[in-house]
Design an enzyme around this catalytic site. Structure first.
Site, mmCIF file in Angstrom:
data_model
loop_
_atom_site.group_PDB
_atom_site.id
_atom_site.type_symbol
_atom_site.label_atom_id
_atom_site.label_comp_id
_atom_site.label_asym_id
_atom_site.label_seq_id
_atom_site.Cartn_x
_atom_site.Cartn_y
_atom_site.Cartn_z
ATOM 1 C CB VAL A 41 41.657 33.382 34.934
ATOM 2 C CG1 VAL A 41 40.641 33.747 35.999
ATOM 3 C CG2 VAL A 41 41.373 34.122 33.636
ATOM 4 C CD GLU A 42 44.263 35.009 29.695
ATOM 5 O OE1 GLU A 42 45.010 34.730 28.741
ATOM 6 O OE2 GLU A 42 43.393 35.905 29.621
ATOM 7 C CG MET A 43 50.508 34.627 31.571
ATOM 8 S SD MET A 43 51.675 35.426 30.440
ATOM 9 C CE MET A 43 51.728 34.251 29.094
ATOM 10 C CB ALA A 69 44.156 37.930 32.421
ATOM 11 C CG HIS A 84 48.066 32.468 38.555
ATOM 12 N ND1 HIS A 84 49.443 32.412 38.677
ATOM 13 C CD2 HIS A 84 47.596 32.828 39.778
ATOM 14 C CE1 HIS A 84 49.788 32.741 39.914
ATOM 15 N NE2 HIS A 84 48.677 32.993 40.595
#
Length: 350
Positions: free
Chosen positions: A136-138, A134, A94
């Site tokens: 930093v992910e989705m 998360a 993200h």
């Protein structure tokens, strides 16, 4: 020089052939340590697998709208066209943020004792929920995922078919169960499995000798079982810790899960199926060559300086773990409606 190289290669092949012939019990030894893949989709706990659930899970695996930005899907970091991972040191998520660890492969992940490098998710259901939330992910929320799925009538119908006994089947838990059902089908039978099942010709002489070395040197003490790893937790640096470039000092591995000092720099042993496809290596993703990774494991875990011939033979064995990829067609996903939440690329700093 070319003649010398050819002679050395010929000697290596001849030596490995003799050694392979000299250990007729290699298969029986291997069967005490490893298991071949099953011929059918394995069952998973508390989640009966059905064709409808598999189809739903596949759609969700490929759907980027389960991320807040509408950009990232499960397949973004676990690309089924490139070995089930993204072939990056650490994944991009993200807002183009970099994740802290290398993405493990989704292939054969159903056979791991637990998921993630630190084993913080007990199964694929729990794992499927992690990246969605998360930052930093989705960077999404369970509530927004459910709202997104409920906004599309086709998804509602697919959830009803997959969970027919539930009055309100579109839930975050069922989202995770469907993805788990699909991922349980991502099994890659390899030449090693054929050899374990009795096909003498499935492995080359070099691969058989590499297997013998793999067991004799002690590699199979950690990389064992059906997934040739993924079955237990071990310190990275049993004998000698790698440098900070390979073992970052700020990532203490399983310690973050258990808060136990003995778990500092302890990680789940990497499953080695399809390892030739999943560079870069280790949780840091700092090593790009398989031969280098094998050599590092020799010094760090075994306290042995493997010579070039030994490394070459072990890598030959590891190549026999490259399996036949499952046939996966990209699904056609349901269209958005006016009720579908809009993409949001905002980064929330903690």
């Amino acid at each position: 020089m070319k003649k010398l190289s050819t002679a050395v290669s010929a000697l290596l092949v001849a030596t490995s052939t003799l050694a392979a012939d000299a250990v007729p019990d290699t298969r029986s030894r291997a069967l005490e340590v490893f298991k071949p893949l099953p011929s059918t989709t394995p069952a998973v706990a508390h989640n009966p697998i059905t064709p409808d659930k598999i189809a739903l899970g596949k759609a969700l695996f490929f759907d980027p709208r389960v991320s807040a930005s509408g950009v990232f899907s499960c397949n973004s970091c676990h690309n089924l066209a490139t070995g089930g991972d993204d072939n990056l040191e650490t994944s991009i998520g993200h807002g183009w943020q970099k994740g802290p660890r290398n993405a493990p492969t989704a292939l054969n992940a159903v056979f791991n004792i637990a998921q993630f490098w630190d084993g913080r998710a007990e199964d694929l259901k729990a794992q499927a929920k992690g990246p969605v939330q998360a930052g930093v992910e989705m960077a999404n929320t369970p509530e927004n995922v459910v709202a997104t799925l409920k906004s599309m009538p086709a998804y509602v119908d697919w959830f009803k078919a997959s969970f027919p006994d539930e009055a309100d089947p579109v839930t975050f838990d069922n989202f995770a169960k469907a993805i788990e059902a699909f991922e349980a089908t991502l099994i890659t039978p390899a030449p090693f499995d054929a050899w374990l099942n009795g096909d003498d010709e499935a492995l080359t002489a070099e691969q058989k000798q590499g297997l013998a070395l793999f067991m004799d040197k002690g590699c199979s003490s950690c990389h064992t079982g059906i997934n040739v790893g993924g079955q237990g937790y071990f310190p990275f640096g049993v004998v000698e810790k790698p440098g900070a470039d390979v073992l970052p000092q700020n990532d203490k591995g399983r310690f973050a899960v258990t808060n136990t000092a003995d778990d500092s720099y302890v990680f789940r042993a990497a499953p080695l199926r399809n390892v030739a496809l999943t560079a870069p290596y280790f949780h840091s993703g700092k090593v790009w060559e398989l031969k280098q990774a094998v050599a590092i494991m020799g010094t760090a875990q075994l306290g042995q300086e493997l010579n070039d011939g030994e490394v070459t033979l072990i890598v030959a064995f590891l190549n026999s773990l490259t399996g036949r990829m499952p046939e996966v067609t990209v699904p056609v996903l349901p269209p958005e409606t006016d009720a579908t939440p809009r993409p949001n690329g905002k980064i929330i700093k903690k």
